[in-house]
Enzyme design. Structure first.
Site, PDB file in Angstrom:
ATOM      1  N   THR A  42       0.870  -1.174   0.000  1.00  0.00           N
ATOM      2  CA  THR A  42       0.000   0.000   0.000  1.00  0.00           C
ATOM      3  C   THR A  42       0.910   1.228   0.000  1.00  0.00           C
ATOM      4  OG1 THR A  42       0.001   0.398   2.374  1.00  0.00           O
ATOM      5  CG2 THR A  42      -1.524  -1.269   1.566  1.00  0.00           C
ATOM      6  N   LEU A  50      14.333  -2.795  -9.559  1.00  0.00           N
ATOM      7  CA  LEU A  50      15.793  -2.757  -9.807  1.00  0.00           C
ATOM      8  C   LEU A  50      16.556  -3.062  -8.515  1.00  0.00           C
ATOM      9  CD1 LEU A  50      16.189   0.478 -11.984  1.00  0.00           C
ATOM     10  CD2 LEU A  50      16.145  -1.907 -12.764  1.00  0.00           C
ATOM     11  N   VAL A  62      12.973   1.996  -3.775  1.00  0.00           N
ATOM     12  CA  VAL A  62      13.788   2.771  -4.714  1.00  0.00           C
ATOM     13  C   VAL A  62      13.922   1.998  -6.025  1.00  0.00           C
ATOM     14  CG1 VAL A  62      16.010   3.910  -5.084  1.00  0.00           C
ATOM     15  CG2 VAL A  62      15.146   3.631  -2.758  1.00  0.00           C
ATOM     16  N   GLY A  94      -0.413   3.782 -14.691  1.00  0.00           N
ATOM     17  CA  GLY A  94      -0.036   3.188 -13.396  1.00  0.00           C
ATOM     18  C   GLY A  94       1.385   3.520 -12.976  1.00  0.00           C
ATOM     19  N   LYS A 117      13.303   8.701  -1.781  1.00  0.00           N
ATOM     20  CA  LYS A 117      14.173   7.640  -2.288  1.00  0.00           C
ATOM     21  C   LYS A 117      15.644   7.937  -2.015  1.00  0.00           C
ATOM     22  CE  LYS A 117      10.989   6.106  -5.867  1.00  0.00           C
ATOM     23  NZ  LYS A 117      10.497   6.380  -7.214  1.00  0.00           N
TER      24      LYS A 117
END
Ligand code: ADP
Ligand code: ASP
Ligand code: MG
Length: 849
Positions: free
Chosen positions: A578, A636, A632, A690, A708
Site C-alpha cells: 500500500t 531494480l 527505490v 499506473g 528515495k
C-alpha cells in the site's frame, strides 16, 4: 498369549466396534487373546459430569443418564442379532439402574468424592466390555468376560490409583492357571481396579493402556497391541502438526519420554511393565489396520533424524524458589521435592541455576494452589528469616520436548532448537535436559506452543521444504500482480528453493480474507477470466469480496494486524503493498513479534530517522527481516546492491540518480506542446498507465524522489532527515492546493510555465531530467558531511542521463572501489509487474533468512 487394547474411539460407534470384531476374530484362532477395551468415546467425560451434576443437587443429571442409556442400548441393538439382544439389554439396564441409584444418593447428600467418581466412571468400561463380549459371543467366539477389579489391586488414591504389582501379578497368574478358565478370548474392561477394601478405583485418565500392559506383563504375553484412531506414534501430535508422520520403530525409553511429555497416544505408566518383560508394543490404527503402525521395543531404530519426536504439554506452571540463603539450607532440594510429593504433585521438569540461588519445577496447572501452600509451609522459617523468597508462580506456560536416543551422538540439537525458537521470537522461560540425553525440554509461553511445535517439526523432520506464511496488505496494481506471480511460481519455488509459500491473508483497505491453511488463489487461466465457469474454485478476489465486511472503518488494518499477531504462525511475512501511513505504522508491532516485513510502501523508511532506525533494530533483535528493495527503483536491485557494497566494506562517496520513473516518463513525453499535448495531459497519461503514486504531486513535487534518495543515504550509513534534503521543485506552489482533480486544472493553467522550462532546455540542446544527488566527503573524516538534493536539470547529450527512455531509472554509485567509473544500475523504475517482482524477491529473501 497376546493382549490387544482398543481405545475409546475404536469402540465409540457400532461401525468401529464391527471393525474391532473383524480384527480380533482374525487373530483369536491362533493364540489365546486378551482384549482390553476403553469406555465408548466421550463416556468417561460424561460420567465425570454426571457425578458432579448429581453431587451439586442438580436434576440435570437424569438427562445425562438418559443419554448414556440410549447410547449403550443403541449399540446393543445395532451389534447383536434380534434374537440375542434381550439378555444384553437387560445387563445394560441393570448397570444403568446401578448408576441411577448411586446418583440418587449423591443428589440427596450433595457430597462429592473421588471415590464415588471412580465408582461411577467404572461403568463406562464395564458397559462397553459387556456389550462387546456379547457381540463376540454372538459371532460364536469362545469368550469370557473378566472382571479387572478382582485382579488388578491398587492403593486408595482414587482417580489415579497406584497398582500393587506383586498382588496383581499373582491374581492374574492364578486366574489364568485355572484349567476352568481356558478360553480363546478374554474380554476385559480397562482403566478400572479395586483397593484392599474392595472399592473400585481407576488408574488415571487414559489408563486402559496401562491395564492392558499389566495383563501382558503378568502373563509374559508375546505382544501388547494398542489399537487406536491414528496410524502409530507420530513425530508430533497430529492435531498440532499437520505434517506429523508415523514413526515405524521406537525404543521403550523414547516412547516413554514422548508420552511423559504429552504424547497422549499412550498412557505413560503403560511402558514400564512391558519393557521390564521385553514385550514389544505395537501401535495400530483400527480404522486403517493394514498400516504398519509403530513398533516399540528395546532398541532405538537408526535413521537420519537426530531426534525421534516432539511433544508438548499445555497448562503448565513454573514454581521457582529463590533466595541468597538457598545454598546454606541443608537438604533443600529434598525438602522441596518431599513437600510436593506429600501432596501427590507430579513434577514434570526441574531446572536449577548453576549458581544454586534458584530452582524451578514445572507442574500441572491444577496443582499450583496446593503446591504454593505446601512449599511455603515447608520453608516457612526460611521465608520468615528472608533466606528464601516465597514461592514464585508463573502461569500460562507449556512444555515442549525433543526426544530421541540418537541425540547424544548428534551435537547441536539444542543449538538448533534454540536458534529456531529464537529466530521466531519465541521466548524460552526455562530449559532442562535429561541427564541421559534422551530429551531436551523448554518451557515457553502457552500461546507459542502451536508455532513452536510446527517450527521444530519443520526444522527436524521436514527437510523437504520450509513453509512460509505470507500476509498481503494492499491489492491494487502491485498487490494483484504479486499474487499472480506467486501463484505461477509456487511450484518452482518448492522444487528449487524448497520453499512453500502460503498466502494466508489478503487485505484491502476495508476488509481482509484469512485462511491459515493457505488461501486458494484460484485456477490460473492463460486465456483470461475463469469466473464464468462455476466448476472452478473462486479466485482470491471473489473470496475477498465475499469475506465478511468486518471492520470497515479506519481501523480495518489494525484488525488485520491484530489477527496476524494472534495467529502467531511460524515463518510469517507481512507484505505492505500500500502507500498507506496506517499500514506503515504497524511494522514495529509486527517486527517485535518476529514477523518479517517486506515493504513497497516508502513511508516508514522515510519517516524520522529515529523511527527508521528503531524498525531496523527491532528487526535485528527479533530475527525478522525488514526489506524494502522496491522503495527505490521498483524492481531494480538498488537497495540490495548498496547493502552489499557497504557490507563488503566499501564506502559511498556520491550517488547520482534518476529515481522517478514517473518524472522520466513525463519529461520524455512532454515536447513543450509541439505535439499538441500539454504537460497536464502527459501527467494524466502517466497516471493512467499506473506509473504515478495515487496522488501524482508526490512524484511531480519531488517528495517521492526525496524519499528515495533519503533511503539510499540512510542505507549508506548517514542519518539524514527529510528536511536535510534540498528540493529544487519545478512545480508552482499553486499546484499543491486542493484535490487531485483541482491539481489537474491548475496544471493546465500553468502550461506556459512548463513550456518555458522545456524551451530553455531545448535551446541549450539539453533534455530535462529530475536528478537526485547524494554526496559525502567520506574521505575527510574530520569534516564528513552528507548532503542530498533533488531537482530538474538540463542534461547534455554526452551524459548517461540523456539516454534514458520511457520510465527508466538510472543510478550511479561512486564509491571507494568505483571512484571514477561508477557502478551503474539502469532499467524500468516503475510499473506494477516489475515492482511486484521486486517485492517477490524480497519475500524470497525474507523466507530464506
Ligand atoms: P484412545 O482412545 O485410542 O486411547 P487417545 O485419544 O487416548 O486414543 O490417543 C490417540 C490420540 O493421541 C490421537 O488421536 C492423537 O490425536 C493424539 N496424539 C498426541 N500425540 C500423539 C503422537 N505423538 N502420535 C500419535 N498420536 C498422538
Ligand atoms: N475411559 C478412560 C478415559 O477416558 C480410560 C481410557 O480410555 O483409557 O480416560
Ligand atoms: Mg488413550
Amino acid at each position: 498369549m497376546q493382549v490387544l487394547k482398543f481405545g475409546g474411539s475404536s469402540v465409540g460407534t457400532t461401525e468401529a466396534i464391527s471393525k474391532v470384531i473383524a480384527i480380533v476374530k482374525a487373530r483369536v484362532q491362533k493364540t489365546p487373546t486378551i482384549v482390553v477395551v476403553s469406555a465408548m468415546s466421550g463416556v468417561t467425560d460424561q460420567l465425570i459430569l454426571l457425578t458432579q451434576t448429581a453431587a451439586q443437587g442438580n436434576e440435570a443429571y437424569k438427562t445425562i443418564i438418559q443419554s448414556l442409556a440410549e447410547k449403550h442400548e443403541d449399540a446393543v441393538l445395532a451389534l447383536l442379532p434380534a434374537s440375542q439382544q434381550s439378555k444384553t439389554l437387560s445387563i445394560v439396564k441393570e448397570l444403568i439402574l446401578e448408576i441411577e441409584s448411586h446418583c440418587e444418593g449423591l443428589y440427596v447428600q450433595n457430597e462429592f468424592s473421588l471415590r464415588i467418581q471412580d465408582q461411577l466412571m467404572s461403568y463406562g468400561e464395564i458397559l462397553s466390555s459387556k456389550i462387546i463380549a456379547a457381540a463376540f459371543e454372538s459371532e460364536g467366539v469362545d469368550q469370557v468376560w473378566m472382571d479387572a477389579r478382582a485382579m488388578i489391586k491398587t492403593n486408595n488414591t482414587y482417580s489415579s490409583a497406584v497398582v500393587d504389582k506383586t498382588l496383581t501379578n499373582q491374581s492374574i497368574q492364578q486366574y489364568f492357571s485355572n484349567p476352568a478358565h481356558q478360553h480363546a478370548l478374554y474380554m476385559a474392561p480397562g482403566f478400572i481396579a479395586s483397593n484392599a477394601a474392595g472399592h473400585t478405583t481407576t488408574l488415571g485418565r487414559g489408563g486402559s493402556d496401562y491395564t492392558a500392559a499389566i495383563y501382558a506383563a503378568a502373563l509374559s504375553a508375546s505382544i501388547l497391541e494398542i489399537w487406536t484412531d491414528v496410524s502409530g506414534m507420530m513425530t508430533a501430535d497430529p492435531r498440532i502438526v499437520a505434517h506429523a508422520k508415523a514413526i515405524p520403530k521406537i525404543s521403550y525409553h523414547e516412547a516413554m519420554e514422548l508420552s511423559h511429555f504429552g504424547a497422549k497416544i499412550i498412557y505413560p505408566p503403560t511402558i514400564q511393565p512391558v519393557m521390564q518383560a521385553h514385550i514389544p508394543i505395537w501401535i495400530k490404527n483400527t480404522f486403517e489396520p493394514e498400516h504398519p503402525g509403530t513398533l516399540i521395543e528395546i532398541a532405538s531404530a537408526k535413521d537420519d533424524h537426530s531426534i525421534r519426536g516432539i511433544s508438548s504439554i499445555k497448562d503448565i506452571c513454573l514454581l521457582s524458589l529463590e533466595g541468597a540463603g538457598m545454598v546454606a539450607i541443608p537438604g533443600f532440594t529434598k525438602r522441596l521435592f518431599d513437600a510436593l510429593a506429600k501432596k501427590q504433585i507430579g513434577i514434570i521438569i526441574i531446572t536449577q541455576s548453576s549458581s544454586e540461588h534458584s530452582i524451578s519445577v514445572g507442574v500441572s496447572i491444577q496443582d499450583t494452589h496446593l503446591a504454593k501452600i505446601a512449599v511455603d509451609a515447608e520453608f516457612e522459617e526460611e521465608i520468615n528469616t528472608q533466606l528464601l523468597e516465597p514461592l514464585i508462580i508463573e502461569k500460562e506456560l507449556s512444555i515442549i520436548a525433543l526426544v530421541g536416543e540418537q541425540m547424544r551422538n548428534h551435537p547441536g540439537v539444542s543449538g538448533k532448537m534454540f536458534t529456531v525458537l529464537g529466530a521466531n521470537g519465541i521466548n524460552i522461560r526455562a530449559i532442562a535436559q535429561g541427564s541421559s540425553e534422551k530429551n531436551i525440554t523448554a518451557v515457553i509461553e502457552a500461546q507459542d506452543v502451536h508455532k513452536a511445535m510446527n517450527l521444530l517439526h519443520e526444522a527436524f523432520f521436514e527437510t523437504a521444504y520450509k513453509q512460509v506464511n505470507v500476509y498481503i496488505a494492499g491489492v491494487g496494481n502491485v498487490g494483484s500482480k504479486l499474487i499472480e506471480q506467486i501463484k505461477l511460481q509456487a511450484i518452482n519455488l518448492q522444487s528449487t528453493l524448497r520453499l512453500q509459500i502460503n498466502i494466508v491473508g489478503i487485505a484491502n483497505s476495508k476488509k481482509h480474507l484469512i485462511n491459515l491453511k493457505g488461501i486458494d488463489l484460484g485456477h490460473y487461466n492463460l486465456s483470461g477470466s475463469n469466473k464464468s465457469d462455476s466448476s472452478y474454485a473462486q479466485d482470491w478476489s471473489d473470496q475477498l469480496a465475499a469475506a465478511s465486511s468486518g471492520n470497515t472503518h479506519a481501523g480495518a488494518i489494525q484488525d488485520y494486524v491484530a489477527s496476524i499477531l494472534d495467529h502467531n504462525l511460524p515463518n510469517s511475512i507481512f507484505v505492505d503493498v500500500t502507500a498507506n501511513a496506517a499500514v506503515a505504522d504497524s511494522y514495529a508491532q509486527l517486527l517485535s513479534k518476529g514477523i518479517s516485513v517486506v515493504a513497497c510502501n516508502k513511508i516508514a523508511c522515510s519517516s524520522p530517522y529515529a523511527h527508521y532506525a528503531n524498525l531496523k533494530s527491532l528487526a535485528q533483535n527479533h530475527h525478522a527481516a525488514f526489506l524494502f528493495e522496491t522503495n527505490v527503483g521498483a524492481g531494480l536491485p538498488i537497495v540490495n546492491t548498496l547493502n552489499d557494497l557497504i557490507l563488503s566494506g566499501d564506502t559511498i562517496h556520491k550517488i547520482e540518480a534518476v529515481l522517478s520513473g514517473t518524472l522520466n516518463f513525463v519529461f520524455n513525453h512532454y515536447a513543450g506542446g509541439t505535439d499538441g499535448k500539454t504537460f497536464a495531459q502527459v501527467v494524466k497519461q502517466a497516471q493512467d498507465a499506473g506509473y504515478t503514486e495515487p496522488d501524482p504531486r508526490l512524484d511531480l513535487g519531488g517528495t517521492d524522489v526525496m524519499r528515495k534518495i533519503l533511503i539510499l543515504a540512510r542505507e549508506a550509513g548517514h542519518p539524514l532527515e527529510m528536511e536535510d534534503i534540498v528540493n529544487e521543485s519545478f512545480l508552482p506552489a499553486s499546484c499543491f492546493n486542493g484535490s487531485v482533480a483541482d491539481f489537474y486544472i491548475e496544471l493546465e493553467k500553468q502550461e506556459p510555465h512548463f513550456k518555458q522550462l522545456y524551451d530553455a532546455a531545448a535551446a541549450a540542446g539539453c533534455k530535462l531530467k529530475f536528478i537526485a544527488k547524494f554526496e559525502s566527503n567520506a574521505n575527510d573524516k574530520m569534516n564528513e558531511k552528507a548532503t542530498a538534493k533533488v531537482g530538474l536539470q538540463h542534461i547534455q547529450p554526452s551524459l548517461d542521463f540523456y539516454h534514458l527512455y520511457g520510465k527508466d531509472n538510472l543510478v550511479l554509485f561512486y564509491t571507494h572501489r568505483y571512484p571514477e567509473q561508477p557502478l551503474v544500475i539502469k532499467g524500468a523504475g516503475a510499473g506494477a509487474d516489475v515492482t511486484a517482482s521486486g517485492v517477490f524477491a524480497d519475500i524470497n529473501r525474507a523466507a530464506r533468512a
